[in-house]
Design a protein around this motif. Sequence first.
Motif, PDB file in Angstrom:
ATOM      1  N   VAL A  38       0.860  -1.179   0.000  1.00 31.08           N
ATOM      2  CA  VAL A  38       0.000   0.000   0.000  1.00 31.08           C
ATOM      3  C   VAL A  38       0.895   1.226   0.000  1.00 31.08           C
ATOM      4  CG1 VAL A  38      -1.656   1.316   1.381  1.00 31.08           C
ATOM      5  CG2 VAL A  38      -1.877  -1.161   1.206  1.00 31.08           C
ATOM      6  N   ASP A  39       0.679   2.122  -0.944  1.00 32.13           N
ATOM      7  CA  ASP A  39       1.400   3.392  -0.984  1.00 32.13           C
ATOM      8  C   ASP A  39       0.469   4.486  -0.477  1.00 32.13           C
ATOM      9  OD1 ASP A  39       3.721   2.287  -2.137  1.00 32.13           O
ATOM     10  OD2 ASP A  39       2.776   2.349  -4.105  1.00 32.13           O
ATOM     11  N   GLY A  40       1.032   5.431   0.242  1.00 28.38           N
ATOM     12  CA  GLY A  40       0.212   6.513   0.753  1.00 28.38           C
ATOM     13  C   GLY A  40       1.058   7.650   1.275  1.00 28.38           C
ATOM     14  N   ALA A  41       0.381   8.576   1.926  1.00 26.51           N
ATOM     15  CA  ALA A  41       1.044   9.745   2.515  1.00 26.51           C
ATOM     16  C   ALA A  41       1.074   9.568   4.024  1.00 26.51           C
ATOM     17  CB  ALA A  41       0.304  11.019   2.135  1.00 26.51           C
ATOM     18  N   ARG A  42       2.260   9.709   4.599  1.00 28.34           N
ATOM     19  CA  ARG A  42       2.429   9.563   6.040  1.00 28.34           C
ATOM     20  C   ARG A  42       2.414  10.932   6.702  1.00 28.34           C
ATOM     21  NH1 ARG A  42       7.060   6.278   9.344  1.00 28.34           N
ATOM     22  NH2 ARG A  42       6.498   7.085  11.379  1.00 28.34           N
ATOM     23  N   LEU A  64       6.154  -4.356   6.664  1.00 28.60           N
ATOM     24  CA  LEU A  64       7.300  -3.471   6.474  1.00 28.60           C
ATOM     25  C   LEU A  64       6.776  -2.072   6.187  1.00 28.60           C
ATOM     26  CD1 LEU A  64       9.427  -5.657   4.012  1.00 28.60           C
ATOM     27  CD2 LEU A  64       9.765  -5.417   6.479  1.00 28.60           C
ATOM     28  N   VAL A  65       7.410  -1.087   6.778  1.00 26.54           N
ATOM     29  CA  VAL A  65       7.119   0.311   6.465  1.00 26.54           C
ATOM     30  C   VAL A  65       8.408   0.888   5.923  1.00 26.54           C
ATOM     31  CG1 VAL A  65       6.474   2.565   7.370  1.00 26.54           C
ATOM     32  CG2 VAL A  65       5.334   0.512   8.224  1.00 26.54           C
ATOM     33  N   ASP A  66       8.392   1.246   4.642  1.00 21.12           N
ATOM     34  CA  ASP A  66       9.596   1.717   3.956  1.00 21.12           C
ATOM     35  C   ASP A  66      10.772   0.766   4.184  1.00 21.12           C
ATOM     36  OD1 ASP A  66       8.490   3.814   2.608  1.00 21.12           O
ATOM     37  OD2 ASP A  66       9.129   5.343   4.037  1.00 21.12           O
ATOM     38  N   GLY A  67      10.497  -0.540   4.117  1.00 24.16           N
ATOM     39  CA  GLY A  67      11.543  -1.549   4.217  1.00 24.16           C
ATOM     40  C   GLY A  67      11.954  -1.921   5.633  1.00 24.16           C
ATOM     41  N   ARG A  68      11.355  -1.304   6.643  1.00 24.89           N
ATOM     42  CA  ARG A  68      11.680  -1.620   8.045  1.00 24.89           C
ATOM     43  C   ARG A  68      10.554  -2.450   8.650  1.00 24.89           C
ATOM     44  NH1 ARG A  68      13.353   3.808   7.382  1.00 24.89           N
ATOM     45  NH2 ARG A  68      15.532   4.108   7.934  1.00 24.89           N
ATOM     46  N   ALA A  69      10.918  -3.478   9.425  1.00 28.70           N
ATOM     47  CA  ALA A  69       9.907  -4.300  10.085  1.00 28.70           C
ATOM     48  C   ALA A  69       9.038  -3.422  10.976  1.00 28.70           C
ATOM     49  CB  ALA A  69      10.575  -5.394  10.906  1.00 28.70           C
ATOM     50  N   VAL A  96       5.056   7.054   1.637  1.00 34.40           N
ATOM     51  CA  VAL A  96       5.486   5.860   2.358  1.00 34.40           C
ATOM     52  C   VAL A  96       4.864   4.621   1.717  1.00 34.40           C
ATOM     53  CG1 VAL A  96       3.595   5.908   4.039  1.00 34.40           C
ATOM     54  CG2 VAL A  96       5.760   4.909   4.692  1.00 34.40           C
ATOM     55  N   SER A  97       5.548   3.495   1.857  1.00 33.40           N
ATOM     56  CA  SER A  97       5.029   2.200   1.407  1.00 33.40           C
ATOM     57  C   SER A  97       4.870   1.286   2.602  1.00 33.40           C
ATOM     58  CB  SER A  97       6.000   1.530   0.431  1.00 33.40           C
ATOM     59  OG  SER A  97       5.808   2.000  -0.857  1.00 33.40           O
ATOM     60  N   VAL A  98       3.737   0.595   2.666  1.00 24.37           N
ATOM     61  CA  VAL A  98       3.482  -0.399   3.700  1.00 24.37           C
ATOM     62  C   VAL A  98       3.277  -1.733   2.993  1.00 24.37           C
ATOM     63  CG1 VAL A  98       1.934  -1.139   5.552  1.00 24.37           C
ATOM     64  CG2 VAL A  98       2.369   1.303   5.187  1.00 24.37           C
ATOM     65  N   VAL A  99       4.094  -2.726   3.356  1.00 19.21           N
ATOM     66  CA  VAL A  99       3.965  -4.073   2.791  1.00 19.21           C
ATOM     67  C   VAL A  99       3.418  -4.964   3.891  1.00 19.21           C
ATOM     68  CG1 VAL A  99       5.187  -6.042   1.794  1.00 19.21           C
ATOM     69  CG2 VAL A  99       5.872  -3.710   1.184  1.00 19.21           C
TER      70      VAL A  99
END
Length: 108
Positions: A38-42, A64-69, A96-99
């Motif tokens: 999910v891409d969005g604005a933080r 993951l949030v921007d590649g961080r657990a 920001v990206s949330v995986v």
Amino acid sequence: MPLLRMVDAPCSSTHARRCIRSGRLDAAARALGRPHRVDGARRGDVVRPEPGTALPPPGRYHGLVDGRAADVEVLPDGQVRIVAATGDRPSPDGPVSVVFAGDGGALR
């Protein structure tokens, strides 16, 4: 035209969205060929996804949030709250990206 099948699972955007919205993130990842992102604005600890973004049901998830657990919480209003993240905290505002992790990542 018949649907493509990948690892005995339908491969269509409709199928993937249904899996995501029902919380079957492993099935969604199989259909997408990758974990759901999910891409969005933080702003602070809240992420506002792009309009129309498919989200899993409200609850807490590993990912993951921007590649961080991180642990994230999908809120009933369609926003995603960052509950806990490892490592240095990225800047609070901006894209920001949330995986989302698969089904094993649900904390509900």
